[in-house]
Design a protein around this motif. Structure first.
Motif, mmCIF file in Angstrom:
data_model
loop_
_atom_site.group_PDB
_atom_site.id
_atom_site.type_symbol
_atom_site.label_atom_id
_atom_site.label_comp_id
_atom_site.label_asym_id
_atom_site.label_seq_id
_atom_site.Cartn_x
_atom_site.Cartn_y
_atom_site.Cartn_z
ATOM 1 N N HIS A 1 65.625 40.033 8.972
ATOM 2 C CA HIS A 1 65.206 38.636 9.056
ATOM 3 C C HIS A 1 64.788 38.322 10.487
ATOM 4 C CE1 HIS A 1 67.276 38.063 5.033
ATOM 5 N NE2 HIS A 1 66.016 37.764 4.838
ATOM 6 N N ASP B 1 63.285 37.050 -5.550
ATOM 7 C CA ASP B 1 63.965 36.370 -4.439
ATOM 8 C C ASP B 1 64.113 34.878 -4.798
ATOM 9 O OD1 ASP B 1 65.142 35.887 -2.007
ATOM 10 O OD2 ASP B 1 63.430 36.519 -0.797
ATOM 11 N N HIS C 1 72.769 35.680 1.020
ATOM 12 C CA HIS C 1 72.626 36.158 2.395
ATOM 13 C C HIS C 1 73.968 36.515 3.026
ATOM 14 C CE1 HIS C 1 68.382 35.371 2.926
ATOM 15 N NE2 HIS C 1 68.522 34.180 2.379
ATOM 16 N N HIS D 1 61.467 42.746 1.284
ATOM 17 C CA HIS D 1 60.241 42.306 1.991
ATOM 18 C C HIS D 1 59.946 43.129 3.240
ATOM 19 C CE1 HIS D 1 63.340 40.005 4.154
ATOM 20 N NE2 HIS D 1 63.585 39.304 3.054
ATOM 21 N N SER E 1 67.866 43.753 4.530
ATOM 22 C CA SER E 1 66.752 42.910 4.962
ATOM 23 C C SER E 1 66.722 42.726 6.462
ATOM 24 C CB SER E 1 66.870 41.499 4.348
ATOM 25 O OG SER E 1 66.958 41.572 2.955
ATOM 26 N N GLU F 1 72.101 40.365 -0.238
ATOM 27 C CA GLU F 1 70.954 40.585 0.635
ATOM 28 C C GLU F 1 71.534 40.681 2.040
ATOM 29 O OE1 GLU F 1 67.809 37.632 0.793
ATOM 30 O OE2 GLU F 1 66.560 38.996 1.975
HETATM 31 ZN ZN LIG Z 1 65.149 37.780 2.785
#
Ligand SMILES: [Zn+2]
Ligand SMILES: [Zn+2]
Length: 541
Positions: A408, A497, A342, A436, A406, A381
């Motif tokens: 979030h 993931d 992340h 996602h 991503s 990510e």
């Molecule tokens: Zn994620």
């Protein structure tokens, strides 16, 4: 005792601890231990006997003592006692009928009943409303639920991985096949079914009712029974005559619409023979949603996957190091693995700054030295900020082999804003894949408002792929979306993931969901060789 059996007993113990208002931390510890045991590569009973079971993650002295008791005596005394005290059969039935566990136990105490049959009798005699807290309305609802059992459905679906554990475990114990929604790999399973073959069904039906997973039986016919778990999940068992096993399996597998369109089904011992007799090409179970009689395309298979392009390590919220994850991926036969930890904006967990990304590169280089020709890719990510910018500077992203973008925070943004935010991110030339996309968590968070058609257009123009995230609760994109993406010419990536080495196993969930979306290998980026991943999307698209 084999590992799955030990794990089932610990899970049952956890369920009862939860019912008995025990410290929730204890129940969770037992669930985690059950998971560890299920995943253990060698017989845990041997580890218990040799006193080494505490080497396994999450198994302390308390759980070790229970395991020893289980291995030595075949039982956990406290489990048996809790079962007597809490009437799990009543709890399972109560939950199935829509009562809370607590309410079910209270009802049992008030009416002096302990089993599902006694509950039925009490209902038939009109005694339910004599229990405290059961008004005429609740009674009417219970009576209706008790009568309405033609298609037993739980109150909410079970996640695909949990459904496989439950239905697969029952099927294995009875020597049958998992059917219903899991066989079609639906993301949330409501119809849980097992099909067995036996000339005389009685023995099989009796074994079914005695399984540790089944606490009560709500329906019982000559060749069929419906049992419920302690969580109130109904599971149907069909015992077919051996020469009609394939027919029964097909009926219990396809959606109602799919099966109805093929009726009358000929009697046959296996499903292939049913298709032959119908003069139709074979159709894999995961495509049996809408009526279909044609020749399905050669769908992507797990063995087509050459690498995993989204996983985490201890650099952010993963449990394993770069090298451990890479070894896990190599052991699965992959050629490459992208490490995508992340970035700081993710908030809840540690995220990597530009400086961290460079330091991580050294660890990745070291792993590559050890594991070559297997290749660990430098990935990220990267959070998409509310305004559509990315959470790391472009020059940092440009150093990387693979960039996932991503969303979030802010899944609830209105459609236009969210779509604009994502489009903006996809226009960044470093971005290779949108993670996602719909941001859902099954049973917990609905899909976001993202305009997928619009995103497909931008993704196609920018040669960005869309992820099919294989974590069991997002499973995002879902099958229908994959189909739309492919129709639009957009490529997808089957990713796990993974946050642990074991998490890499979720590739199966991602691939099977891609198959539900009719994906073939050329439409899935990570069926490609390392070279074309490194060459960038130009070659891939
Ligand atoms: Zn994620
Ligand atoms: Zn991730």
């Amino acid at each position: 005792m084999e590992n799955p059996e030990l794990a089932d007993r610990l899970d049952a113990f956890a369920s009862l601890l939860e019912l008995g208002d025990a410290n929730p931390y204890t129940a969770r510890a037992y669930r985690r231990a059950a998971e560890t045991i299920r995943a253990a590569p060698s017989p845990v009973a041997d580890l218990v006997r040799s006193g080494r079971v505490r080497d396994l993650r999450g198994i302390g002295s308390g759980i070790e003592a229970r395991l020893r008791e289980l291995v030595e005596t075949g039982e956990i005394a406290e489990l048996a006692e809790l079962e007597r005290e809490l009437a799990p059969d009543l709890v399972g039935l109560g939950r199935y009928l829509g009562l809370s566990a607590k309410r079910s136990v209270e009802l049992g105490r008030a009416l002096g009943i302990r089993t599902a049959d006694e509950l039925r009798e009490a209902a038939a005699a009109g005694r339910l409303r004599t229990a405290p807290g059961i008004g005429p309305k609740t009674e009417a609802r219970l009576l209706e639920a008790l009568a309405h059992e033609a298609e037993p459905r739980p109150r909410r679906g079970l996640l695909l991985n949990r459904a496989w554990e439950l239905v697969g475990g029952i099927a294995a114990a009875l020597g049958g096949e998992a059917a219903g929604d899991v066989r079609r790999w639906r993301d949330s399973c409501e119809l849980l079914a097992v099909v067995c073959a036996a000339p005389d069904p009685r023995h099989m039906l009796a074994r079914f009712t005695e399984l540790p997973q089944i606490v009560a039986v709500v329906e019982h016919d000559e060749r069929r029974a419906v049992g419920v778990t302690v969580d109130g999940m109904p599971v149907e068992l069909v015992v077919a005559e051996p020469q009609r096993f394939g027919t029964a399996l097909m009926r219990a597998t396809g959606s109602r619409a799919y099966v109805a369109a093929l009726e009358p089904l000929p009697g046959a011992p296996d499903a292939q023979a049913v298709y032959r007799a119908l003069d139709l090409p074979w159709c894999p179970p995961e495509l049996r949603e809408e009526p279909f009689r044609g020749e399905p395309p050669a769908l992507v298979e797990a063995t087509d996957i050459r690498g995993d392009l989204h996983c985490h390590t201890t650099w952010s919220d993963g449990k394993a190091s770069v090298e451990e994850m890479a070894r896990g991926a190599r052991a699965r036969g992959y050629d490459y693995l992208a490490i995508c930890d992340h970035t700081p904006a993710v908030g809840a967990v540690r995220g990597l700054t530009a400086e961290d990304v460079r330091r991580q590169a050294e660890e990745i280089a070291a792993a590559n030295e050890l594991l070559s020709p297997f290749r660990v890719l430098r990935g990220i990510e990267c959070d998409i900020l509310p305004d559509g910018r990315l959470d790391l500077p472009d020059d940092t992203l440009a150093e990387l082999d693979w960039v996932q973008a991503s969303v979030h925070g802010g899944q609830r943004m209105p459609r236009r804003e969210l779509t604009k935010r994502v489009e903006e991110a996809l226009r960044n030339p470093q971005v290779r894949c949108l993670s996602h996309p719909k941001g859902r968590l099954i049973n917990r968070r609905p899909e976001n408002a993202l305009d997928l058609q619009r995103v497909f257009e931008v993704a196609l123009a920018q040669r960005v792929a869309l992820e099919l995230n294989g974590l069991p609760n997002p499973l995002d994109l879902r099958g229908e979306h994959v189909r739309d993406a492919i129709r639009a010419g957009v490529q997808i990536v089957c990713s796990t993931d993974a946050h642990s080495v074991r998490g890499l196993e979720n590739m199966m969930l991602s691939v099977m969901t891609a198959r539900r979306g009719w994906a073939t290998p050329p439409q899935v980026v990570n069926t490609q060789a390392l070279r074309s991943i490194l060459d960038g999307p130009g070659a891939a698209y």
